[in-house]
Design a protein around this motif. Structure first.
Motif, mmCIF file in Angstrom:
data_model
loop_
_atom_site.group_PDB
_atom_site.id
_atom_site.type_symbol
_atom_site.label_atom_id
_atom_site.label_comp_id
_atom_site.label_asym_id
_atom_site.label_seq_id
_atom_site.Cartn_x
_atom_site.Cartn_y
_atom_site.Cartn_z
ATOM 1 N N LEU A 87 0.849 -1.022 0.004
ATOM 2 C CA LEU A 87 -0.004 -0.136 0.070
ATOM 3 C C LEU A 87 0.750 1.154 -0.139
ATOM 4 O O LEU A 87 1.430 1.456 1.029
ATOM 5 C CB LEU A 87 -0.962 0.176 1.203
ATOM 6 N N GLN A 88 0.844 1.987 -1.093
ATOM 7 C CA GLN A 88 1.813 3.091 -1.142
ATOM 8 C C GLN A 88 0.506 4.447 -1.043
ATOM 9 O O GLN A 88 -0.222 4.829 -1.651
ATOM 10 C CB GLN A 88 2.308 3.154 -2.465
ATOM 11 N N LEU A 89 0.710 5.165 0.125
ATOM 12 C CA LEU A 89 0.040 6.599 0.141
ATOM 13 C C LEU A 89 0.780 7.468 -0.299
ATOM 14 O O LEU A 89 2.028 7.614 0.026
ATOM 15 C CB LEU A 89 -0.244 6.675 1.681
ATOM 16 N N VAL A 90 0.068 8.484 -1.079
ATOM 17 C CA VAL A 90 0.868 9.630 -1.796
ATOM 18 C C VAL A 90 -0.200 10.824 -1.470
ATOM 19 O O VAL A 90 -1.404 10.740 -1.827
ATOM 20 C CB VAL A 90 0.812 9.286 -3.237
ATOM 21 N N THR A 91 0.360 11.942 -1.091
ATOM 22 C CA THR A 91 -0.241 13.083 -0.800
ATOM 23 C C THR A 91 -0.626 13.698 -2.136
ATOM 24 O O THR A 91 0.037 14.001 -2.933
ATOM 25 C CB THR A 91 0.519 14.006 0.047
ATOM 26 N N SER A 92 -1.943 13.958 -2.573
ATOM 27 C CA SER A 92 -2.452 14.413 -3.531
ATOM 28 C C SER A 92 -3.660 15.361 -3.384
ATOM 29 O O SER A 92 -4.309 15.096 -2.200
ATOM 30 C CB SER A 92 -2.667 13.401 -4.589
ATOM 31 N N LYS A 93 -4.054 16.264 -4.278
ATOM 32 C CA LYS A 93 -5.194 17.047 -3.895
ATOM 33 C C LYS A 93 -6.453 16.082 -4.331
ATOM 34 O O LYS A 93 -7.649 16.319 -3.811
ATOM 35 C CB LYS A 93 -5.312 18.157 -4.992
ATOM 36 N N ALA A 94 -6.314 15.347 -5.448
ATOM 37 C CA ALA A 94 -7.518 14.466 -5.801
ATOM 38 C C ALA A 94 -7.443 13.188 -4.979
ATOM 39 O O ALA A 94 -6.269 12.815 -4.378
ATOM 40 C CB ALA A 94 -7.463 14.068 -7.434
ATOM 41 N N GLU A 95 -8.490 12.567 -4.661
ATOM 42 C CA GLU A 95 -8.558 11.117 -4.110
ATOM 43 C C GLU A 95 -8.973 10.118 -5.124
ATOM 44 O O GLU A 95 -10.079 10.172 -5.561
ATOM 45 C CB GLU A 95 -9.733 11.449 -2.755
ATOM 46 N N VAL A 102 -3.483 11.765 3.390
ATOM 47 C CA VAL A 102 -2.571 11.005 3.929
ATOM 48 C C VAL A 102 -1.428 11.685 3.784
ATOM 49 O O VAL A 102 -1.018 12.724 3.105
ATOM 50 C CB VAL A 102 -2.617 9.683 3.124
ATOM 51 N N LEU A 103 -0.460 11.174 4.440
ATOM 52 C CA LEU A 103 1.085 11.357 4.372
ATOM 53 C C LEU A 103 1.958 10.365 3.421
ATOM 54 O O LEU A 103 1.483 9.089 3.465
ATOM 55 C CB LEU A 103 1.593 11.362 5.742
ATOM 56 N N ASN A 104 2.897 10.682 2.889
ATOM 57 C CA ASN A 104 3.728 9.813 2.019
ATOM 58 C C ASN A 104 4.361 8.515 2.752
ATOM 59 O O ASN A 104 5.020 8.827 3.874
ATOM 60 C CB ASN A 104 4.854 10.522 1.379
ATOM 61 N N LEU A 105 3.646 7.356 2.563
ATOM 62 C CA LEU A 105 4.138 6.194 3.390
ATOM 63 C C LEU A 105 4.003 4.988 2.476
ATOM 64 O O LEU A 105 3.301 5.138 1.339
ATOM 65 C CB LEU A 105 3.049 5.837 4.425
ATOM 66 N N THR A 106 4.843 4.065 2.546
ATOM 67 C CA THR A 106 4.647 2.805 2.004
ATOM 68 C C THR A 106 4.563 1.558 2.984
ATOM 69 O O THR A 106 5.617 1.267 3.626
ATOM 70 C CB THR A 106 5.915 2.538 0.934
ATOM 71 N N LEU A 107 3.421 0.773 3.043
ATOM 72 C CA LEU A 107 3.146 -0.191 4.108
ATOM 73 C C LEU A 107 2.948 -1.606 3.197
ATOM 74 O O LEU A 107 2.387 -1.256 2.112
ATOM 75 C CB LEU A 107 2.065 0.353 4.905
ATOM 76 N N ILE A 108 3.111 -2.340 4.049
ATOM 77 C CA ILE A 108 3.000 -3.884 3.422
ATOM 78 C C ILE A 108 1.955 -4.361 4.449
ATOM 79 O O ILE A 108 2.363 -4.777 5.610
ATOM 80 C CB ILE A 108 4.114 -4.652 3.153
ATOM 81 N N ASP A 109 0.607 -4.798 4.033
ATOM 82 C CA ASP A 109 -0.305 -5.469 5.008
ATOM 83 C C ASP A 109 -0.014 -6.901 4.578
ATOM 84 O O ASP A 109 -0.281 -7.492 3.505
ATOM 85 C CB ASP A 109 -1.602 -5.027 4.645
ATOM 86 N N LEU A 110 0.453 -7.857 5.873
ATOM 87 C CA LEU A 110 0.793 -9.253 5.649
ATOM 88 C C LEU A 110 -0.260 -9.983 6.074
ATOM 89 O O LEU A 110 -1.112 -9.414 7.167
ATOM 90 C CB LEU A 110 2.021 -9.436 6.204
ATOM 91 N N PRO A 111 -0.450 -11.384 5.734
ATOM 92 C CA PRO A 111 -1.485 -12.050 6.275
ATOM 93 C C PRO A 111 -1.171 -12.358 7.809
ATOM 94 O O PRO A 111 -0.054 -12.377 8.311
ATOM 95 C CB PRO A 111 -1.328 -13.359 5.526
#
Length: 564
Positions: free
Chosen positions: A71-79, A129-138
């Motif tokens: 999951l890559q979260l990127v700050t942007s004006k549009a959603e 959101v703030l700029n983040l890269t997360l990995i959701d694992l089982p």
């Protein structure tokens, strides 16, 4: 490096990851990221949804996350959201995002709780959101359900380990507050790969579900099980809230109210909650990138140079150019010939330390196996004496001979020489088999071209088989040459005179059993040895007696015992 430059690093890393994925290549660099680890129903998915402010992850009981979600979260004006496997398609309805995750999971893992280590790449653009890269694992599970294999716990553990063992990966260890922290699966795994707690961030969920009169104050103050990066407490929506479509913004306000009003947490309320956790993760990831940036840059430059060299090699490459194909074919065949020669002659680039092969094995056949086969030939002395007697009598006919006729000697010797055909032909077969095995080993480098590999192996093997017939004919011819003429004047031929001379030398030395020790190695080859009973010999008083004998190509030696 300023904060603004650091903030731009996370999107840069994300674009780099996408570039490798778009090329169908695996990124050899360990890109900085955050892996979310925890048991089933620990609240991992709820934490991620709170970051985004949207319901977009599959929910339910049991194992829901069955593939890693990058999951890559990127700050942007549009959603909106984008999947890497759905290039060019923007998802503005997050219910569709959830359905796409479920469909893509089922496409790889099946409909009945199977798991897979192939990740789903999702990027979410949002002003919240703030700029983040997360990995959701089982989630870590203990008991297989549905069509899950019996070793499901081991498979999930290995999948998690693939991510959290990387030094560039921060570990978000999610643990529910209503369970004993000492039994936390997430902290246990994190402790294995990060014993000093330098890369681990603790998250305590379900603080509102703790038994009355208990709290997690010592844990959140980093006193019970200290971590270098500390703990952050969060309160997620309950299953009832989710089913009732409770708004995430309202849930965030309720979370803030919970920490401000709870007597055990009000003094640390500013360091609790999902918004603070998001800021902490953003800052921690930024700092982590800053710490690993020099090494990361060096690896990236090295990989860039390697790719540039590959690009230069294929700069003028024309796949349909027949001369290009011919040149490549010749290079591969020439390399095969070089490898084959090295394996036979020695000095190969890959030395086998486990077994003999190639030229070394052929050498062993000639110098060990062939002499052994000769020694192993059955030799019946009684039968030989009988044959000699019959040969002499048949040659004399009705006459009584005084001397042993040469014809009898030649008839017996020729019969013994012919026995060499068996061991000789067997040695040829062994050498042929080893040559073919060597060909198969050399063609492994052509495995990417199955037809070329098969044809090369067939042609070379056929050539070896053709030479096999000629080699056997030559061996048989050599034996026939030896049979056709026996040179009794040869220095290796003992004869009666040489035998008498050797016997006198033995008596002069007055030693028993030492004949032949000074002979060349070629004449010291042992043909047979064992116990021999000698009887009625005048020089040995006392009748018959047993001796240990050794028969070589040159002499018969006997000893008092087998220790010589």
């Amino acid at each position: 490096m300023g904060n603004r430059e650091m903030e731009e690093l996370i999107p840069l890393v994300n674009r780099l990851q996408d570039a490798f994925s778009a090329l169908g290549q695996t990124c050899l660099l360990e890109l900085p990221q955050i892996a979310v680890v925890g048991g089933q129903s620990a609240g991992k998915s709820s934490v991620l949804e709170n970051f985004v402010g949207r319901d977009f992850l599959p929910r339910g009981s049991g194992i829901v996350t069955r593939r890693p979600l990058v999951l890559q979260l990127v700050t942007s004006k549009a959603e909106y959201a984008e999947f890497l496997h759905c290039k060019g398609k923007k998802f503005t309805d997050f219910d569709e995002v959830r359905h796409e995750i479920e469909a893509e999971t089922d496409r790889v893992t099946g409909m009945n709780k199977g798991i897979s280590s192939i990740p789903i790449n999702l990027r979410v653009y949002s002003p919240h959101v703030l700029n983040l890269t997360l990995i959701d694992l089982p989630g870590i599970t203990k008991v297989p359900v549905g069509d899950q294999p019996p070793d499901i716990e081991y498979q999930i553990r290995e999948m998690i380990m693939q991510f959290i063992t990387r030094e560039n990966c921060l570990i978000l260890a999610v643990t529910p507050a209503n369970t004993d922290l000492a039994n936390s699966d997430a902290l246990k795994l994190a402790k294995e790969v990060d014993p000093q707690g330098l890369r681990t961030i603790g998250v305590i969920t379900k603080l509102d579900l703790m038994d009355e009169g208990t709290d997690a104050r010592d844990v959140l103050e980093n006193k019970l099980l200290p971590l270098r990066r500390g703990y952050v407490g969060v309160v997620n929506r309950s299953q009832k809230d989710i089913e009732g479509k409770k708004d995430i913004k309202a849930a965030m306000l309720a979370e803030r109210k919970f920490f401000l009003s709870h007597p055990a947490y009000r003094h640390i309320a500013d360091r609790m909650g999902t918004p603070h956790l998001q800021k902490v993760l953003n800052q921690q990831l930024t700092n982590h990138i800053r710490d690993t940036l020099p090494n990361f840059r060096n690896k990236l430059q090295g990989q860039l140079l390697s790719i540039e060299h590959e690009v230069e090699a294929y700069k003028n490459f024309k796949p349909e150019d027949p001369t290009r194909k011919t040149k490549a074919l010749l290079q591969m065949v020439q390399q095969f010939a070089v490898d084959f020669e090295k394996r036979i002659e020695g000095s190969g680039d890959q030395v086998d330390t486990l077994e003999l092969s190639g030229g070394a094995k052929i050498n062993r056949i000639f110098h060990e196996r062939f002499p052994f086969e000769i020694v192993k030939m059955e030799f019946n002395e009684k039968e030989l004496r009988r044959e000699i007697s019959y040969a002499i009598k048949n040659i004399h006919g009705i006459r009584t001979g005084l001397f042993t006729p040469d014809m009898a000697f030649e008839a017996i010797v020729k019969k013994q020489i012919v026995k060499l055909k068996g061991p000789s032909l067997k040695s040829v077969d062994l050498v042929i088999q080893e040559l073919i095995n060597t060909v198969k080993k050399c063609t492994k480098k052509l495995a990417n071209f199955p037809r070329l590999c098969e044809e090369t192996e067939r042609i070379v093997a056929n050539h070896i088989r053709e030479r096999e017939g000629k080699t056997k004919d030559q061996v048989l011819l050599l034996i026939d040459i030896q049979v056709s003429y026996i040179n009794t004047n040869h220095e290796d031929f003992i004869g009666f005179a040489n035998a008498q001379q050797r016997s006198s030398q033995v008596h002069k030395k007055n030693t028993i059993g030492n004949q032949g020790t000074n002979l060349p190695p070629s004449r010291q080859i042992v043909i047979r040895k064992g116990w021999l009973t000698i009887s009625n010999i005048g020089i040995m008083k006392g009748g018959s007696k047993g001796y240990w004998f050794v028969l070589t190509a040159e002499s018969l030696s006997w000893y008092k015992d087998d220790e010589k």
